[in-house]
Scaffold this active site. Structure first.
Site, PDB file in Angstrom:
ATOM      1  N   SER A  86      -6.874  -4.778   2.395  1.00 34.21           N
ATOM      2  CA  SER A  86      -5.631  -4.321   2.535  1.00 34.21           C
ATOM      3  C   SER A  86      -5.341  -3.280   3.901  1.00 34.21           C
ATOM      4  O   SER A  86      -4.279  -3.286   4.352  1.00 34.21           O
ATOM      5  CB  SER A  86      -4.974  -3.873   1.445  1.00 34.21           C
ATOM      6  OG  SER A  86      -5.507  -2.514   1.001  1.00 34.21           O
TER       7      SER A  86
ATOM      8  N   SER B 195     -10.715  -2.330   0.665  1.00 39.16           N
ATOM      9  CA  SER B 195      -9.709  -2.394   1.601  1.00 39.16           C
ATOM     10  C   SER B 195      -9.929  -1.567   2.710  1.00 39.16           C
ATOM     11  O   SER B 195      -8.904  -1.743   3.781  1.00 39.16           O
ATOM     12  CB  SER B 195      -8.402  -1.898   0.778  1.00 39.16           C
ATOM     13  OG  SER B 195      -8.102  -3.104   0.035  1.00 39.16           O
TER      14      SER B 195
ATOM     15  N   LYS C 213      -2.131   4.898   6.638  1.00 37.96           N
ATOM     16  CA  LYS C 213      -1.645   3.573   5.657  1.00 37.96           C
ATOM     17  C   LYS C 213      -0.468   4.036   5.155  1.00 37.96           C
ATOM     18  O   LYS C 213      -0.303   5.099   4.696  1.00 37.96           O
ATOM     19  CB  LYS C 213      -2.828   3.387   4.965  1.00 37.96           C
ATOM     20  CG  LYS C 213      -2.649   2.087   4.242  1.00 37.96           C
ATOM     21  CD  LYS C 213      -3.848   1.809   3.244  1.00 37.96           C
ATOM     22  CE  LYS C 213      -3.903   0.400   2.477  1.00 37.96           C
ATOM     23  NZ  LYS C 213      -4.919  -0.103   1.814  1.00 37.96           N
TER      24      LYS C 213
END
Lengths: 476, 102
Positions: free
Chosen positions: A155, A179, A80
């Site tokens: 996310s 997330s 990420k």
């Protein structure tokens, strides 16, 4: 190039094949690069595919040849965009950190470097991890590999989509209110939010520091477990990190008992197919010999409002470091104050600005007691409810998300509607307890959309989640 | 209810130079989010601002430099938007005609 069946590959299978010499780490890396080239122009999981993937793979091959391989040596991983890898860009999918190069490795990354993993690239997310659909990324949405008209969740949508499209074997995400788990559920894979403190937050860009955790994603529980075990542990660079001894697991005699907060599931806004699938999962657990009982969590309905006070409060504090002076974007005004006002207004996206304003409000004099202090007190009450409930049950089961993947653009105009996506996931961040999302089937839509269930356990009981998860997904 | 004055003050406190159009939108959005989180006001809970008790305790260490002096300086400074040698460069702070009030 070797033809490798990426769809059915697991960490253990890849490891065994590399040890036996059926394919090399370089073959594997090339297969993933080829797959990314083929499918990512449509999905947009990656913000950047690193230029040195093959060199990393060659180093992994040397390690394997020298007999020094661990389970993760040569395993291709997506990371990420808010986790730091020294010398590489980490932008948190924002404009304010566009092109920012990390000056050090996150602890989770140093541990993976020691294992000799292959970092494929950095993947898309909602800006600064704020959102549930990646629609808040400054670089465009990540589409769901199961239906490209729909979101991948967020996310950590890039982390989930990369694995679901076979563009990475496993990935790292971060989870502040769901997330990791929600995109895992929407993309049909496994995602873990570990116990608060079990994975060092050093080198993870801070959003809500009392809630944030790095979490692993993969196609199987076993893959997620391997990745978790490689990166967990006490770290002198994160004073909130814990050791294996911080929480001692409870001895369970016989089969673990599953608790269901049925009262909470009656609320409006839960998709009927999600509920139907959830009930089928409960039946499956009963068939597997688990006892399923009702569990009372009297204050659980306050979780989401509490979260949307505590989180923005911490966001408004954590984002104050972006000032156009130390790093990141500078937009010049007439004086230093002008620099701040312009850099922050132009550098942050609208959702980040919204949360900063909200957080500033709940922390401001006059409202502090009514919002922040009250939320903190309730957070404690909710945690006590869970601890009490765990006297009678070993895990608590809910759906992961109230709906399957929604259409791109469907919810983004109404922030509150998007916040409701987090209804089942925020509790684990408020209590600090570990929670895992497991794929549990598909909707009757065409194309069919993945659904997921979420299992929460006592602090420090990831192993129990893995064991029950493997039973549920027939991995044993 | 969030007033115009509230939004202006919050934007100033948060150092966000927002346009009027955005302030209006934020007023509406933040208002509706607050209306939602307001439900905690009826929750049966006593506010207790005393110590937070949990399994995690504060960790102390000696205040000492752990890396070689200067070993990270160049990497850190090279990320700064404006620098002057070994310094971060900012606009003049003291004596500016800054009439900004908070």
């Amino acid at each position: 190039m070797k033809n490798i069946d990426l769809k059915n590959l697991s960490v253990k299978k890849a490891h065994d094949a590399m040890i036996k010499g059926e394919f090399s780490a370089l073959d594997l890396a090339e297969a993933y690069l080829e797959q990314i080239k083929k499918v990512d122009p449509e999905i947009h999981a990656y913000l950047e595919v690193y230029g040195d993937v093959k060199e990393q793979a060659k180093k992994a091959d040397e390690k394997i040849k020298a007999g020094k391989a661990t389970l993760l040596t040569g395993i291709p991983i997506a990371v990420k965009d808010n986790i730091l890898i020294k010398g590489r860009i980490a932008s948190s999918a924002s404009k304010i950190l566009e092109g920012y190069k990390a000056t050090y490795d996150a602890t989770a990354i140093s541990k993976l470097k020691e294992e000799g993993v292959v970092f494929l690239g950095r993947v898309n997310m909602d800006e600064f991890a704020m959102g549930g659909s990646t629609e808040n990324s400054a670089y465009g949405v990540t589409k769901n590999p199961h239906d490209t008209l729909r979101v991948s969740g967020g996310s950590s949508g890039g982390s989930a989509a990369a694995v679901a499209m076979n563009g990475a074997l496993v990935s790292l995400g971060s989870d502040t209110g769901g997330s990791v788990r929600q995109p895992a559920s929407l993309c049909g894979i496994v995602g873990l939010k570990p116990t608060y403190g079990s994975i060092s937050r050093h080198g993870l860009m801070a959003m809500g520091s009392s809630l944030d955790q790095i979490g692993p994603l993969g196609k199987t529980v076993t893959d997620v477990e391997i990745l978790f075990n490689a990166i967990k542990g006490k770290d002198s660079k994160d004073s909130t990190s814990i050791s294996d001894k911080t929480y001692l697991p409870k001895k369970i005699s016989g089969k673990p008992v599953i608790g269901v907060p049925r009262e909470f599931l009656k609320g409006p806004g839960i998709n009927p197919e999600v509920l139907k699938n959830f009930n089928e999962a409960l039946e499956k657990f009963e068939k597997l010999g688990f006892k399923v009982v009702d569990v009372k969590l009297p204050n659980i309905s306050y979780s989401l409002p509490v979260y949307y006070i505590v989180m923005p409060a911490e966001v408004s504090s954590n984002t104050s470091r972006f000032d156009g002076v130390k790093y990141g974007l500078l937009k010049e005004g007439k004086d230093l104050m002008g620099d701040y006002l312009k850099s922050r207004a132009e550098g942050f996206g609208s959702e980040v600005r919204r949360r900063i304003i909200l957080g500033t409000y709940v922390l401001s004099a006059g409202y502090y007691d009514a919002y922040y202090n009250r939320a903190i007190a309730l957070r404690r009450l909710i945690t006590e409810d869970f601890i009490k409930a765990f006297n009678d049950v070993d895990v608590i089961l809910t759906p992961t998300a109230p709906s399957p993947a929604f259409k791109i653009g469907e919810k983004i105009t109404d922030p509150l509607q998007l916040y409701l996506e987090d209804i089942f996931t925020v509790t684990a961040n408020l209590t600090g307890m570990p929670a895992i999302s497991l794929p549990s089937g598909f909707t009757s839509d065409s194309p069919a959309l993945p659904l997921g269930i979420q299992m929460t356990a006592r602090h420090g009981e990831e192993e129990l989640l893995f064991n029950i998860g493997k039973t549920f997904l027939n991995e044993l | 209810m969030i007033t115009d004055k509230d939004i202006n003050k919050l934007a100033d406190l948060a150092r966000l130079g927002l346009s009027d159009a955005e302030k209006q939108k934020l007023q509406k959005d933040v208002g509706s989010i607050l209306a939602y989180v307001d439900q905690i006001k009826s929750a049966p809970v006593e506010i207790d601002t005393k110590g937070r008790v949990g399994a995690i305790k504060n960790v102390m260490r000696e205040d000492e430099v752990l890396n070689e002096t200067g070993s990270n300086t160049e990497a850190l400074l090279s990320e700064a938007p404006k620098r002057d040698g070994q310094y971060l460069k900012v606009k003049k702070i003291l004596g500016s005609s800054d009439s900004f009030e908070i």
